[in-house]
Design an enzyme around this catalytic site. Structure first.
Site, PDB file in Angstrom:
ATOM      1  N   SER A 274     -17.154  60.137 -19.845  1.00 14.59           N
ATOM      2  CA  SER A 274     -17.492  60.806 -21.058  1.00 14.59           C
ATOM      3  C   SER A 274     -16.377  61.341 -21.942  1.00 14.59           C
ATOM      4  CB  SER A 274     -18.540  61.829 -20.718  1.00 14.59           C
ATOM      5  OG  SER A 274     -17.774  62.942 -20.127  1.00 14.59           O
TER       6      SER A 274
ATOM      7  N   LYS B 276     -23.026  70.750 -22.398  1.00 12.57           N
ATOM      8  CA  LYS B 276     -21.757  70.682 -23.255  1.00 12.57           C
ATOM      9  C   LYS B 276     -21.898  71.262 -24.438  1.00 12.57           C
ATOM     10  CE  LYS B 276     -20.610  66.328 -21.125  1.00 12.57           C
ATOM     11  NZ  LYS B 276     -20.311  64.682 -21.282  1.00 12.57           N
TER      12      LYS B 276
END
EC number: 3.4.21.-
Length: 601
Positions: free
Chosen positions: A455, A498
């Protein structure tokens, strides 16, 4: 008093705030909402959510020769009773007697015992059954297959029926974990199912039975419950498993993409709430849906676990001491759980705010970017988002990109794959005739544990471009996303955590109206963000920018095109590829001058 805080760099002049705002998500897109109109709805049971499983069970029970069904479930203990009740209610047979009656004529000092069978006539007969559904998630060989006993003094024998006898004519539900932990049970169970005959054996391999005990025919079906790993292990040990066994699965997550699917789920929630003497209004149901989307990371799929739903309802009712629950009540128990589980998260954020871990949220720096990661601590039930500083330094070299984490065995294989994809993507996009005359080192700063995942590959690509073009990156923008070799940005996990992790740091330092995050366009359907983030986005204090490819990401971060597009560029808008090419040419000129200087000297 001495100020030990770091000096913050000036705010970037290249980043076009107005242009970025136009590309950011609207606040309405940050939380999913149910679209059903009618409420309350008719309550439905759990099996209404599982049409494929119910059809598979029905076909298995009606099949004349199939006797074994392997069923994938989340937790067997959660579904065994549900399955047992479903079979009893929907496949109820006319009450009949199955099995036999073992007649035992005890021996004496001059003769052996004599055992024979006769058809069972009543349930009082020792091996009679009614064809019911039974479940036993743990059992040993004596509980499963029965036992042969000898009285220590009189030497009289006794036959004790096991689960296979009690479930004769019906269904026996077992767990795969039991069969794996006592694998010797599997061989005998398979023989019984394939022959539909029960034979008696001595429990001791070196001792025979004291007399002959006749076998008898069984009419038995078995359902084995297990998670995917357990069933896979059993299939590896029994290579031909699915040549004689059928397969079905109870879906862990159910679709709520369509209105009718949402109605079915809402009816099931109402059924569960009624069983707990709890009342819900529509806003409470919608908040419950949003919380479940956070867990599934997909607004079209939500957790179907009855135990999970029951726990949420009971937690909210216990926390508020009410039976009529509202959206505020669900939000309250959610925040209480976050605080209850949040010690490590708060300590992590405190380290950043106290600059024990350096994460900049203002200004611009060459070769540094804020990536977004998800932190998991073993032994804790939750994970949380944390910004991590990724840095890149370039110097003249042979084109090697050094992954410091990977070289020191602090990164996994998927991380290494993402790093190589970012390098390949850069070479492909720049269309270089040869390798770069630069070497680079990439570091996840102040990272001391193992990392993995791809990611960060979008962030790695952008920080490489920054270092090669010698252009600064805005530190008030954090980024997450995986890329392929052609520059497309793909989905990542944990996007809610996140975003909220970076937002929390920015909020506690003070929102400037410029901070935000870049996420893959494909993760929009994962979003179910907190009310604080939603409010900040609504007020223009925080921004979320979805991107589809590296070109959009670079335009947001640098305020420049990645490649030349036949535009009239100025010095401040020159494309990134041209800046990198100019630096490469400058390196080549420097080498030529050094070469001629060597010979002249």
């Amino acid at each position: 008093m001495v100020n030990f805080s770091r000096k913050r760099p000036a705010v970037s002049s290249l980043f076009s705030q107005q242009q970025a705002i136009e590309q950011s998500l609207n606040w309405q897109a940050l939380q999913p909402d149910l679209v059903i109109q009618d409420f309350p709805l008719e309550p439905v049971n759990f099996w209404a959510l599982q049409p494929n499983a119910t059809q598979g069970i029905d076909l298995f029970l009606r099949h004349p020769t199939r006797s074994l069904l392997m069923m994938k479930v989340g937790e067997p203990v959660e579904y065994a009773e549900l399955l047992q009740n479903f079979i009893s209610q929907n496949h109820h047979k006319v009450r009949s007697i199955f099995g036999v009656n073992y007649v035992i004529e005890q021996g004496d000092s001059f003769s052996f015992p004599h055992v024979y069978t006769e058809p069972a006539k009543s349930l009082d007969d020792n091996f009679a059954s009614q064809g019911e559904a039974l479940s036993a998630l743990y059992c040993d060989q004596f509980q499963l297959f029965g036992s042969f006993r000898i009285h220590p003094r009189s030497q009289d024998i006794q036959l004790v029926p096991g689960l296979v006898h009690k479930a004769n004519g019906g269904v026996l539900i077992l767990s795969a974990a039991t069969l794996l932990s006592q694998f010797d049970l599997w061989g005998r169970l398979k023989q019984i199912l394939q022959t539909q005959t029960f034979d008696w054996y001595s429990a001791h391999p070196f001792k025979n039975l004291p007399c002959d005990i006749p076998s008898y025919a069984l009419n038995l079906k078995v359902i084995v419950l297990g998670n995917r790993t357990e069933l896979a292990t059993l299939a590896e040990l029994e290579e031909n498993l699915y040549s004689f066994a059928d397969y079905a699965e109870i879906e862990s997550y159910i679709s709520v993409a369509e209105v009718e699917e949402q109605k079915t789920w809402a009816g099931y929630v109402q059924q569960m709430a009624q069983e707990q003497n709890i009342e819900l209004d529509f806003l409470a149901l919608n908040k419950l849906y949003q919380l479940l989307v956070r867990e599934s990371e997909n607004r079209f799929l939500i957790n179907a676990s009855p135990l999970k739903l029951k726990e949420i309802l009971q937690d909210a009712s216990t926390f508020t001491e009410k039976t009529a629950l509202s959206a505020v009540d669900f939000e309250g128990i959610f925040q209480q759980k976050l605080a209850q589980y949040g010690f490590l998260k708060e300590q992590t954020y405190a380290d950043i705010l106290n600059e024990q871990v350096y994460v900049e949220t203002q200004g611009e720096i060459v070769g540094q970017i804020n990536g977004l990661s998800v932190i998991e601590y073993p032994g804790t039930p939750v994970c949380f988002g944390e910004p991590s500083r990724i840095s890149c330094i370039v110097q003249f070299g042979d084109g090697e990109v050094i992954d410091v984490e990977r070289k020191n065995e602090l990164a996994g294989n998927i991380h290494g794959k993402g790093m190589m994809i970012a390098q390949a993507c850069l070479s492909n996009i720049l269309d270089l005739p040869s390798q770069l005359p630069f070497s680079a080192s990439l570091v996840f700063e102040q990272s001391y544990g193992e990392i993995d995942g791809d990611s960060a590959s979008l962030a790695i690509f952008c920080v490489l471009v920054s270092a090669l073009a010698d252009l600064p990156l805005p530190q008030h923008i954090a980024i997450t996303g995986s890329i392929d070799q052609f520059g497309l940005v793909h989905s990542v996990g944990g996007v809610n955590d996140k975003i909220e992790g970076f937002f929390t740091i920015c909020q506690r330092r003070g929102l400037t109206g410029k901070q935000g995050v870049i996420i893959p366009m494909t993760t929009i359907q994962q979003l179910s963000l907190s009310d604080d983030v939603k409010s900040a986005v609504k007020n223009g204090e925080f921004f979320i920018y979805p991107v589809e490819d590296i070109y959009q990401a670079c335009e947001l971060l640098f305020g420049r095109d990645l490649l030349d597009e036949n535009k009239d560029y100025t010095e401040k808008t020159e494309s990134l590829s041209r800046l990198i090419q100019r630096r490469i040419e400058g390196r080549a000129d420097s080498e030529r001058k050094s070469f001629w200087h060597f010979f002249r000297s």
